[in-house]
Design a protein around this motif. Structure first.
Motif, PDB file in Angstrom:
ATOM      1  N   VAL A 140      53.320  44.341  34.787  1.00 40.39           N
ATOM      2  CA  VAL A 140      53.966  43.505  33.764  1.00 40.39           C
ATOM      3  C   VAL A 140      54.050  42.035  34.174  1.00 40.39           C
ATOM      4  CG1 VAL A 140      55.307  45.402  32.769  1.00 40.39           C
ATOM      5  CG2 VAL A 140      56.316  44.009  34.592  1.00 40.39           C
ATOM      6  N   TYR A 193      44.906  41.264  40.335  1.00 38.32           N
ATOM      7  CA  TYR A 193      46.039  42.165  40.410  1.00 38.32           C
ATOM      8  C   TYR A 193      46.094  42.806  41.780  1.00 38.32           C
ATOM      9  CZ  TYR A 193      49.190  45.984  39.752  1.00 38.32           C
ATOM     10  OH  TYR A 193      50.233  46.848  39.900  1.00 38.32           O
ATOM     11  N   LYS A 250      51.507  33.030  33.725  1.00 38.80           N
ATOM     12  CA  LYS A 250      50.193  32.389  33.781  1.00 38.80           C
ATOM     13  C   LYS A 250      50.300  30.891  33.512  1.00 38.80           C
ATOM     14  CE  LYS A 250      45.607  32.712  31.701  1.00 38.80           C
ATOM     15  NZ  LYS A 250      44.798  33.427  30.694  1.00 38.80           N
TER      16      LYS A 250
HETATM   17  P1  GDP Z   1      53.488  43.360  38.819  1.00 40.97           P
HETATM   18  O1  GDP Z   1      52.832  44.671  39.120  1.00 40.97           O
HETATM   19  O2  GDP Z   1      54.584  43.518  37.819  1.00 40.97           O
HETATM   20  O3  GDP Z   1      53.935  42.639  40.054  1.00 40.97           O
HETATM   21  O4  GDP Z   1      52.381  42.465  38.078  1.00 40.97           O
HETATM   22  P2  GDP Z   1      51.498  41.266  38.668  1.00 40.97           P
HETATM   23  O5  GDP Z   1      52.321  40.054  38.859  1.00 40.97           O
HETATM   24  O6  GDP Z   1      50.726  41.741  39.837  1.00 40.97           O
HETATM   25  O7  GDP Z   1      50.524  40.970  37.432  1.00 40.97           O
HETATM   26  C1  GDP Z   1      49.666  41.993  36.904  1.00 40.97           C
HETATM   27  C2  GDP Z   1      48.485  41.346  36.203  1.00 40.97           C
HETATM   28  O8  GDP Z   1      48.925  40.628  35.067  1.00 40.97           O
HETATM   29  C3  GDP Z   1      47.721  40.354  37.076  1.00 40.97           C
HETATM   30  O9  GDP Z   1      46.344  40.474  36.785  1.00 40.97           O
HETATM   31  C4  GDP Z   1      48.243  39.010  36.630  1.00 40.97           C
HETATM   32  O10 GDP Z   1      47.286  37.993  36.802  1.00 40.97           O
HETATM   33  C5  GDP Z   1      48.519  39.265  35.149  1.00 40.97           C
HETATM   34  N1  GDP Z   1      49.643  38.443  34.633  1.00 40.97           N
HETATM   35  C6  GDP Z   1      50.874  38.322  35.168  1.00 40.97           C
HETATM   36  N2  GDP Z   1      51.638  37.493  34.433  1.00 40.97           N
HETATM   37  C7  GDP Z   1      50.864  37.086  33.385  1.00 40.97           C
HETATM   38  C8  GDP Z   1      51.079  36.224  32.250  1.00 40.97           C
HETATM   39  O11 GDP Z   1      52.142  35.627  32.034  1.00 40.97           O
HETATM   40  N3  GDP Z   1      50.030  36.077  31.377  1.00 40.97           N
HETATM   41  C9  GDP Z   1      48.842  36.717  31.575  1.00 40.97           C
HETATM   42  N4  GDP Z   1      47.882  36.513  30.667  1.00 40.97           N
HETATM   43  N5  GDP Z   1      48.596  37.523  32.620  1.00 40.97           N
HETATM   44  C10 GDP Z   1      49.598  37.711  33.517  1.00 40.97           C
END
Ligand code: GDP
Ligand code: MG
Length: 183
Positions: A19, A37, A164
């Motif tokens: 997320v 990711y 992002k």
């Molecule tokens: P976590 O597992 O919740 O820590 O998620 P991550 O921070 O690792 O993000 C998961 C994926 O979503 C990655 O590929 C990030 O680049 C993407 N991502 C995270 N935040 C955003 C955002 O605000 N916009 C977009 N388009 N992608 C995002």
């Protein structure tokens, strides 16, 4: 002159994997974003200092892998937490059927609803971030729905963010800091 008072505040970030929990923290603390990711292993934290009125606040923000349910996280993770951030992805594709997270989007009749484990809501204040709002038309949960959900749970504050683009990230974490400070 009085020295500014100091506070060390613990913030925990929960939500399904993917997320954007780690990305939000990286954007807030390091002003960096990566498309890649990388699954977060275990729990880790970053710190950020900010000033609120006459207080120097150090936020200790704890990250975790989202597939762990709140209850199964070690108690050290949430012990002493001053605020809990719930994160969900506003573009979440319900059909993929994640249902193991702390904060998920699920199908309820014809609706996409946000769900969160009802973990000791009195233990610390909660705040909800709807992340990835840069996704445009792929949005699955409207802002109205999210705000209704928050209102029905004791007026949980709600922020729409983009890790992002850095949109609303500072504002959202400033609210976190204020909530954590007030306890
Ligand atoms: P976590 O597992 O919740 O820590 O998620 P991550 O921070 O690792 O993000 C998961 C994926 O979503 C990655 O590929 C990030 O680049 C993407 N991502 C995270 N935040 C955003 C955002 O605000 N916009 C977009 N388009 N992608 C995002
Ligand atoms: Mg992560």
């Amino acid at each position: 002159m009085n020295k500014p008072r100091r506070a060390l505040l613990k913030v925990i970030v929960l939500g399904d994997s993917g997320v954007g929990k780690t990305s939000l923290m990286n954007q807030y603390v390091y002003k960096k974003f990566s498309q890649q990711y990388k699954a977060t292993i275990g729990a880790d934290f970053v710190t950020k200092e900010l000033q609120i009125d006459d207080k120097l606040v150090t936020l200790q923000i704890w990250d975790t892998a989202g597939q762990e349910r709140f209850q199964s996280l070690g108690s050290a993770f949430y012990r002493g937490a001053d605020c809990c951030v719930l994160v969900y992805d506003v573009n979440f594709k319900v059909s993929k059927g994640y249902d193991d997270g702390n904060c998920s989007v699920r199908r309820d009749g014809n609706d996409n609803v946000i769900t969160a484990d009802p973990v000791d809501p009195d233990a610390f204040p909660f705040i909800l971030f709807g992340n990835k709002i840069d996704g445009g038309s792929s949005r699955m949960v409207s802002e109205k729905k999210a705000r209704e959900w928050c209102a029905s749970r004791g007026d949980i504050p709600y922020f729409e963010t983009s890790a992002k683009e850095g949109y609303n990230v500072n504002e959202a974490f400033l609210c976190v800091a204020k909530m954590a400070l007030e306890g």
